[in-house]
Design a protein around this motif. Sequence first.
Motif, mmCIF file in Angstrom:
data_model
loop_
_atom_site.group_PDB
_atom_site.id
_atom_site.type_symbol
_atom_site.label_atom_id
_atom_site.label_comp_id
_atom_site.label_asym_id
_atom_site.label_seq_id
_atom_site.Cartn_x
_atom_site.Cartn_y
_atom_site.Cartn_z
ATOM 1 N N ASP A 150 0.839 -1.201 0.000
ATOM 2 C CA ASP A 150 0.000 0.000 0.000
ATOM 3 C C ASP A 150 0.871 1.246 0.000
ATOM 4 O O ASP A 150 1.867 1.326 0.730
ATOM 5 C CB ASP A 150 -0.897 0.037 1.237
ATOM 6 N N SER A 151 0.480 2.224 -0.796
ATOM 7 C CA SER A 151 1.169 3.510 -0.779
ATOM 8 C C SER A 151 0.781 4.286 0.472
ATOM 9 O O SER A 151 -0.390 4.331 0.863
ATOM 10 C CB SER A 151 0.800 4.335 -2.008
ATOM 11 N N SER A 152 1.755 4.921 1.090
ATOM 12 C CA SER A 152 1.471 5.734 2.272
ATOM 13 C C SER A 152 0.677 6.991 1.908
ATOM 14 O O SER A 152 0.102 7.635 2.792
ATOM 15 C CB SER A 152 2.785 6.139 2.953
ATOM 16 N N LYS A 153 0.619 7.316 0.637
ATOM 17 C CA LYS A 153 -0.113 8.509 0.214
ATOM 18 C C LYS A 153 -1.617 8.313 0.319
ATOM 19 O O LYS A 153 -2.329 9.157 0.881
ATOM 20 C CB LYS A 153 0.270 8.871 -1.227
ATOM 21 N N ASP A 154 -2.122 7.209 -0.222
ATOM 22 C CA ASP A 154 -3.583 7.032 -0.290
ATOM 23 C C ASP A 154 -4.013 5.573 -0.233
ATOM 24 O O ASP A 154 -5.146 5.246 -0.569
ATOM 25 C CB ASP A 154 -4.124 7.670 -1.572
ATOM 26 N N LYS A 155 -3.086 4.689 0.198
ATOM 27 C CA LYS A 155 -3.376 3.262 0.372
ATOM 28 C C LYS A 155 -3.643 2.530 -0.949
ATOM 29 O O LYS A 155 -4.154 1.410 -0.942
ATOM 30 C CB LYS A 155 -4.554 3.032 1.328
ATOM 31 N N ARG A 156 -3.300 3.150 -2.071
ATOM 32 C CA ARG A 156 -3.417 2.433 -3.338
ATOM 33 C C ARG A 156 -2.453 1.253 -3.361
ATOM 34 O O ARG A 156 -1.340 1.328 -2.837
ATOM 35 C CB ARG A 156 -3.089 3.352 -4.515
#
Length: 400
Positions: A150-156
């Motif tokens: 998961d990306s820490s930016k937006d959980k993508r």
Amino acid sequence: PNGKFIAYTGYDDRYQGHQTTELYLMNRDGSGSHSLSAKLDRDVQDPQWAPDSTGIYFRYDDQGDSKVGFYLLDGTFKKIADHLASTTGAGGSGTFSLARTGMIALTYGRPDNPGDVAILNNGAMRVLTSLNEELLTQKKPGHVEEISFDSSKDKRKIQGWIVHPPDFDPAKKYPLVLEIHGGPFADYGDRFDLEKQVLASRGYVVLYTNPRGSTSYGEEFSNLIHHAYPGDDFYDLNSGVDAVIAKGYIDTNNLFVTGGSGGGVLTCWTIEHTDRFRAAASLYPVINWYSFALTSDIPFIAKYWFSGLPWDNTDNYMQRSLTNLVAKVKTPTLVMTGEADYRTPISEAEQFYEALKLLNIDTVLVRVPEEPHGIGRRPSHHIAKMLYIAGWFEQHKTKM
């Protein structure tokens, strides 16, 4: 082949960073044009008519894998083959050709094999060659493992791959190299990659990923960086590093980062946003978007990657330039570009090198004579590129 229809690829230009190339069909007089592949949401390449005119074969990338697809004239889609590959890099590649009998010849590869020739007949694939068998009995490639995080930016969800050193032992600690693809509208995948295997053979774990902006995940994912590159892609890349560290076999005192072209841009962007890396190697990057628009051989991208021309949008060009945050850099950085590079001219690399020199940051500039974009025209220069990167990292590695 029957002369009734014309198949072609294209898109309606909306001046986006990435625009999905679709497969179209029209009557021979130009009427009735319509897209067959709109629902696929993947770039269609190399279309070829079926010998019996019943449909069109084509190549496309999906989630980091190059495939052969087929559309009937009524728009019915079928996947024909996976794992097209014919290169020594992890980027999308591969070719195929059709016989009049309907048999398909294609280049087939996996992460541990650069590629062979295969045939596909009535749905059954057979690999005909073993071109690298002798080499691979002498040199053991590193195992490649797919990873999702998961990306820490937006959980993508972000897809990536880890190359382990040969004879990898998860109980040991290894230095890590984050390797970033260029483009930025391109993709990495589960394909053989010489440069990453060379680093793995020298004892590094290598991580490569498809951060936002990458292709093969649909137009929406690619355009997350529309008019915003470099930007949030940093969070995807940094989250990948965190995900590999969480596996327990990384020496966190020895993290390194490198990439070429768009990957060189993101290498510089990364070290402007974190000091976790011991050293960086930025290859043929863009540093100043204003000067790039006026010196590159692709100045037209200003219409797609920015909201206007540089003199009308100076603040935006400079905010996204790597000169804007260069004062934050603490990481020793090697910069390398070919002197015949017209895509990202060497004046770009020179700007970052000079800025780091003014800031008293450990840096070197490597100029490669007669080399265009990519530094691969001469095998000796390609080898030198790999050795410069590895040598720079070795020079800055801490003792465990």
